[in-house]
Design an enzyme around this catalytic site. Structure first.
Site, PDB file in Angstrom:
ATOM      1  N   GLU A  96       5.865   0.109  23.031  1.00  0.00           N
ATOM      2  CA  GLU A  96       6.256  -1.306  22.982  1.00  0.00           C
ATOM      3  C   GLU A  96       7.752  -1.357  22.692  1.00  0.00           C
ATOM      4  OE1 GLU A  96       4.334  -3.183  19.622  1.00  0.00           O
ATOM      5  OE2 GLU A  96       5.339  -1.850  18.216  1.00  0.00           O
ATOM      6  N   GLU A 137      13.220  -8.352   8.148  1.00  0.00           N
ATOM      7  CA  GLU A 137      12.626  -7.824   9.387  1.00  0.00           C
ATOM      8  C   GLU A 137      13.253  -8.554  10.557  1.00  0.00           C
ATOM      9  OE1 GLU A 137       8.225  -7.448   9.527  1.00  0.00           O
ATOM     10  OE2 GLU A 137       8.414  -8.200  11.585  1.00  0.00           O
ATOM     11  N   GLU A 140       4.796 -12.029   6.014  1.00  0.00           N
ATOM     12  CA  GLU A 140       4.895 -13.188   6.911  1.00  0.00           C
ATOM     13  C   GLU A 140       3.646 -14.051   6.807  1.00  0.00           C
ATOM     14  OE1 GLU A 140       5.473 -11.854  10.940  1.00  0.00           O
ATOM     15  OE2 GLU A 140       7.577 -11.341  10.623  1.00  0.00           O
ATOM     16  N   TYR A 200      13.208 -12.413  16.127  1.00  0.00           N
ATOM     17  CA  TYR A 200      13.147 -11.498  17.274  1.00  0.00           C
ATOM     18  C   TYR A 200      14.053 -12.106  18.344  1.00  0.00           C
ATOM     19  CZ  TYR A 200      10.064  -8.550  14.776  1.00  0.00           C
ATOM     20  OH  TYR A 200       9.605  -7.676  13.818  1.00  0.00           O
ATOM     21  N   LYS A 258       4.992   3.460  19.145  1.00  0.00           N
ATOM     22  CA  LYS A 258       4.072   2.809  20.074  1.00  0.00           C
ATOM     23  C   LYS A 258       4.787   2.526  21.393  1.00  0.00           C
ATOM     24  CE  LYS A 258       1.081  -1.317  20.193  1.00  0.00           C
ATOM     25  NZ  LYS A 258       0.701  -2.542  19.466  1.00  0.00           N
ATOM     26  N   HIS A 285       2.755  -6.079   3.310  1.00  0.00           N
ATOM     27  CA  HIS A 285       2.820  -6.466   4.715  1.00  0.00           C
ATOM     28  C   HIS A 285       1.539  -7.188   5.146  1.00  0.00           C
ATOM     29  CE1 HIS A 285       5.364  -6.038   8.236  1.00  0.00           C
ATOM     30  NE2 HIS A 285       4.270  -5.888   8.962  1.00  0.00           N
ATOM     31  N   TRP A 339      13.100  -3.759  12.643  1.00  0.00           N
ATOM     32  CA  TRP A 339      11.691  -3.360  12.823  1.00  0.00           C
ATOM     33  C   TRP A 339      11.529  -2.649  14.154  1.00  0.00           C
ATOM     34  CZ3 TRP A 339       7.244  -3.498  10.002  1.00  0.00           C
ATOM     35  CH2 TRP A 339       6.036  -3.418  10.700  1.00  0.00           C
TER      36      TRP A 339
END
Ligand code: MG
Length: 370
Positions: free
Chosen positions: A326, A285, A198, A259, A324, A165, A319
């Site tokens: 978020e 992801e 990434e 995303y 957290k 990662h 993912w």
């Protein structure tokens, strides 16, 4: 070369022999390498395992019904991830967060829960190369985290992505790490290697050269497990890959990450064009949030992306299993480390992911071999 292959095998004999669940697998490795040793170890196996009759891969309790027992060793046929028999296969699952940020979820209980309750057929161990206490600074801790996840996936008969990662390039570390992983796990059908999560601001030529170097290291030890390859700008520049793909290596796929609340139809169209050009795609992801992992949860956009992936038989991994504050974290901070997450412990994205996984991995049309 037999000698080359035997070294990592014998190095790992001591650790494997202590563990009965892996013993039949060891036999499988050795019988491919050396007939005499096979004969000797077969006799020993008969004594130790009392003829348990399990398959060489996946010797876990649910060996007969697990996704790995049914599909075996993965391969890429054309652009399609396929099972050992050559039938199309779609894997769907969840990624753990950075190991150095959320080490508490790196355990067998969490993996087992993701398999049993979320119906994951694949999990991803995201071994961090950046942020403090990462693999470069503390490799021992990183291996302590990812090892139980990989071994829990093997024991529970699901696939596992070993994810390097990183956003920057660490060629030396990657080659050493994947040599170790291929030596330890290259004979397990469960294992998929993701060699650079990434790449951010790199040219494709640079990412390609890195990938070829790391692939060469893996393939010298493990000739066949699936290898996932990244591309510039967080795995979005698939048009560059399509124009100049890696040559003469089998069983590699390219990752696309999205995303949904940020990435609109252009990324699907670019991916479709890459597939049409012969590029195999694996979404290792993805999320329903904005690209920074936070902001709005785009439920409608997420569903559009899932429908698109399903229509193209693209495997996907959401993912992340983390806590957290978020949008892309799936769990609340009070969720236990080892699974048993009731609905009230899931954040909105966790609920959406679980629903998407359960509906597709359980339905006949979303079966492992459509
Ligand atoms: Mg292999």
């Amino acid at each position: 070369m037999i000698q080359y292959k035997l070294d990592p095998i014998f190095n790992s004999i001591c650790s494997k022999i202590k563990n009965k669940r892996k013993f039949n697998h060891l036999i499988f490795i050795v019988m491919k390498s050396n007939g005499l040793i096979y004969t000797l170890l077969l006799l020993l196996s008969a004594v130790i395992s009392c003829g348990s009759g399990q398959k060489a891969y996946n010797t876990g309790e649910e060996a007969d019904s697990s996704v790995v027992a049914r599909n075996g060793h993965l391969q890429v046929i054309g652009t399609q991830l396929s099972n050992e028999k050559g039938e199309p296969l779609v894997l769907r699952g969840a990624s753990l967060g950075w190991h150095n940020l959320w080490p508490r979820f790196y355990n067998e209980g969490a993996v087992k829960w993701l398999k049993e309750d979320w119906k994951c057929t694949v999990v991803r161990a995201a071994m961090g190369l950046e942020i403090e206490d990462n693999y470069r600074e503390n490799p021992e801790f990183a291996l302590q985290c990812i090892t139980p996840v990989i071994e829990a996936a093997i024991d529970n008969g699901i696939y596992v992505i070993i994810d390097f990662h990183a956003h920057k390039k660490y060629t030396k570390e990657a080659k050493a790490f994947f040599a170790e992983m291929a030596g330890k796990y290259g004979e397990y059908s469960n294992v998929i290697y993701e060699i650079w999560n990434e790449p951010d601001y790199f040219e494709w030529e640079e990412v390609k050269a890195y990938s070829e170097e790391v692939i060469e290291v893996i393939r010298a030890i493990d000739p066949d497990n699936i290898i996932l390859v990244g591309s510039p700008h967080w795995d979005q520049d698939l048009h560059l890959v399509a124009a100049d793909p890696i040559q003469n290596v089998s069983n590699i796929m390219y990752t696309m990450h999205f995303y949904a609340a940020t990435h609109e139809s252009w990324l699907r169209e670019r991916t479709d064009a890459a597939i049409a050009a012969g590029i195999p795609i694996f979404v290792s992801e993805c999320g329903g949030s904005e690209a920074n992992g936070d902001g709005r949860l785009g439920v409608e956009e997420w569903n559009t992306y899932v429908d698109w992936m399903e229509s193209r038989k693209i495997s996907w991994v959401a993912w992340s299993v983390s806590d957290k504050n978020e949008t892309c974290s799936m769990l609340l901070p009070r969720a236990s480390a080892e699974g048993k997450w009731t609905e009230d412990l899931l954040k909105p994205w966790g609920k959406l992911t679980r629903n998407s996984l359960r509906s597709h991995n359980e339905s006949p049309s979303g079966a492992y071999t459509p």
